[in-house]
Design a protein around this motif. Structure first.
Motif, PDB file in Angstrom:
ATOM      1  N   ARG A   1      24.801   7.876   1.245  1.00  0.00           N
ATOM      2  CA  ARG A   1      23.378   7.664   0.970  1.00  0.00           C
ATOM      3  C   ARG A   1      22.792   8.907   0.300  1.00  0.00           C
ATOM      4  NH1 ARG A   1      23.021   4.572   5.949  1.00  0.00           N
ATOM      5  NH2 ARG A   1      22.256   2.474   5.472  1.00  0.00           N
TER       6      ARG A   1
ATOM      7  N   ASP B   1      21.117   9.143  -3.369  1.00  0.00           N
ATOM      8  CA  ASP B   1      19.754   9.668  -3.473  1.00  0.00           C
ATOM      9  C   ASP B   1      19.686  10.768  -4.533  1.00  0.00           C
ATOM     10  OD1 ASP B   1      18.766   7.968  -1.552  1.00  0.00           O
ATOM     11  OD2 ASP B   1      18.725   9.457   0.060  1.00  0.00           O
TER      12      ASP B   1
ATOM     13  N   VAL C   1      18.195  -5.759  -2.326  1.00  0.00           N
ATOM     14  CA  VAL C   1      18.480  -4.770  -1.291  1.00  0.00           C
ATOM     15  C   VAL C   1      19.241  -3.602  -1.912  1.00  0.00           C
ATOM     16  CG1 VAL C   1      18.487  -6.394   0.622  1.00  0.00           C
ATOM     17  CG2 VAL C   1      20.615  -5.931  -0.590  1.00  0.00           C
ATOM     18  N   GLU C   2      18.952  -2.415  -1.409  1.00  0.00           N
ATOM     19  CA  GLU C   2      19.585  -1.186  -1.886  1.00  0.00           C
ATOM     20  C   GLU C   2      19.565  -0.191  -0.736  1.00  0.00           C
ATOM     21  OE1 GLU C   2      21.242   1.953  -3.469  1.00  0.00           O
ATOM     22  OE2 GLU C   2      21.209   0.050  -4.536  1.00  0.00           O
ATOM     23  N   TRP C   3      20.696   0.474  -0.500  1.00  0.00           N
ATOM     24  CA  TRP C   3      20.719   1.333   0.684  1.00  0.00           C
ATOM     25  C   TRP C   3      20.264   2.757   0.403  1.00  0.00           C
ATOM     26  CZ3 TRP C   3      25.828   3.192   3.250  1.00  0.00           C
ATOM     27  CH2 TRP C   3      26.617   3.875   2.323  1.00  0.00           C
ATOM     28  N   SER C   4      20.113   3.155  -0.849  1.00  0.00           N
ATOM     29  CA  SER C   4      19.570   4.470  -1.190  1.00  0.00           C
ATOM     30  C   SER C   4      18.060   4.369  -1.385  1.00  0.00           C
ATOM     31  CB  SER C   4      20.219   4.996  -2.471  1.00  0.00           C
ATOM     32  OG  SER C   4      19.445   6.046  -3.034  1.00  0.00           O
ATOM     33  N   ALA C   5      17.319   5.080  -0.567  1.00  0.00           N
ATOM     34  CA  ALA C   5      15.860   5.035  -0.670  1.00  0.00           C
ATOM     35  C   ALA C   5      15.371   5.550  -2.020  1.00  0.00           C
ATOM     36  CB  ALA C   5      15.235   5.852   0.460  1.00  0.00           C
TER      37      ALA C   5
ATOM     38  N   LEU D   1      16.001   2.943  -4.665  1.00  0.00           N
ATOM     39  CA  LEU D   1      15.056   1.857  -4.443  1.00  0.00           C
ATOM     40  C   LEU D   1      13.672   2.207  -4.985  1.00  0.00           C
ATOM     41  CD1 LEU D   1      14.846  -0.946  -3.114  1.00  0.00           C
ATOM     42  CD2 LEU D   1      14.155   0.224  -1.007  1.00  0.00           C
TER      43      LEU D   1
ATOM     44  N   ARG E   1      11.550   0.003  -7.651  1.00  0.00           N
ATOM     45  CA  ARG E   1      10.188  -0.487  -7.419  1.00  0.00           C
ATOM     46  C   ARG E   1       9.256  -0.096  -8.553  1.00  0.00           C
ATOM     47  NH1 ARG E   1      10.315   1.015  -0.973  1.00  0.00           N
ATOM     48  NH2 ARG E   1      10.951  -1.067  -0.219  1.00  0.00           N
TER      49      ARG E   1
ATOM     50  N   ARG F   1      13.864  -4.091  -0.841  1.00  0.00           N
ATOM     51  CA  ARG F   1      13.897  -3.468   0.478  1.00  0.00           C
ATOM     52  C   ARG F   1      15.204  -2.709   0.687  1.00  0.00           C
ATOM     53  NH1 ARG F   1      13.983  -8.785   4.282  1.00  0.00           N
ATOM     54  NH2 ARG F   1      12.310  -9.449   2.861  1.00  0.00           N
ATOM     55  N   GLN F   2      15.165  -1.752   1.609  1.00  0.00           N
ATOM     56  CA  GLN F   2      16.367  -0.989   1.918  1.00  0.00           C
ATOM     57  C   GLN F   2      17.263  -1.821   2.827  1.00  0.00           C
ATOM     58  OE1 GLN F   2      15.540   2.942   3.365  1.00  0.00           O
ATOM     59  NE2 GLN F   2      17.547   3.716   2.779  1.00  0.00           N
TER      60      GLN F   2
ATOM     61  N   ASP G   1      21.842  -2.743   3.789  1.00  0.00           N
ATOM     62  CA  ASP G   1      23.267  -2.474   3.668  1.00  0.00           C
ATOM     63  C   ASP G   1      23.976  -3.755   3.241  1.00  0.00           C
ATOM     64  OD1 ASP G   1      25.976  -1.880   4.038  1.00  0.00           O
ATOM     65  OD2 ASP G   1      25.637  -0.758   5.885  1.00  0.00           O
TER      66      ASP G   1
END
Length: 211
Positions: A12, A16, A72-76, A79, A83, A96-97, A99
């Motif tokens: 992650r 990021d 969905v995406e696990w890296s804030a 994401l 957006r 949204r975040q 997995d």
């Protein structure tokens, strides 16, 4: 062996760090290898659509009007870029975040599931595919594109050598074939294209209808 949760934190943080420069870094690869794949896949989406591993939102411009999009995406950090892109495009999307290996949606929630150039970087590819199948409605469409193991054995040997470095340093796998898992799950492959020395593969596969 390193604990999986520690690995998750590591990757992650890795993604990021990539977020702000990702689009610029990928520009040449997009033109040379991925050109046409995003509209090819996203143009087939319909109804309630889930994009798994939405990244920086590079697919957002290619979905048809009327698609109800969730991503969905696990890296804030990735994401956040997605957006901003959705807002710039005026594309309504629930981003949204999450997995890919453990999606939070109920069974049979979506008409279409999309994943582009991301299974190569997910630690458990099969778990992600099974989750995509789970949330897809019977008769729904699974749309995948990725770089895969070449059919040319000299190139495939080179990919295996690259994996020795790319997997531990960037989590990137060059010798996978998602098509195998898709067929093992009983999906009917409706469209299948492979090009660029068979390194790029894109798939449209239908989940079996209920009953």
């Amino acid at each position: 062996m390193m604990n999986s949760s520690v690995n998750d934190i590591r990757w992650r943080r890795y993604w990021d760090r990539q977020a702000d420069a990702y689009d610029r870094r990928m520009a040449l690869v997009e033109r040379r290898f991925f050109a046409g794949s995003r509209p090819w896949l996203c143009g087939q989406a319909s109804g309630d659509t889930l994009e798994v591993a939405v990244g920086t939102g590079m697919n957002l411009a290619h979905y048809p009007e009327g698609v109800r999009l969730t991503g969905v995406e696990w890296s804030a950090a990735m994401l956040a870029v997605a957006r901003r892109r959705a807002e710039t495009l005026g594309r309504a999307a629930d981003l949204r975040q999450g997995d890919a290996r453990a999606l939070t949606f109920p069974d049979e929630s979506f008409d279409t599931v999309v994943c582009t150039f991301s299974l190569c970087g997910i630690s458990d590819e099969r778990a992600a595919l099974e989750e995509m199948a789970r949330v897809l409605r019977p008769g729904g469409l699974l749309l995948l594109a990725d770089h895969v193991a070449s059919s040319s054995w000299p190139l495939r040997m080179g990919q295996r050598l690259v994996d020795l470095f790319s997997v531990p340093t960037a989590g990137e796998h060059y010798c996978r074939r998602p098509l195998i898992g898709v067929r093992e799950m009983g999906f009917a492959v409706e469209r299948h294209e492979r090009f660029k020395l068979d390194v790029i593969e894109r798939i449209a596969a239908r989940k079996p209808a209920a009953g």
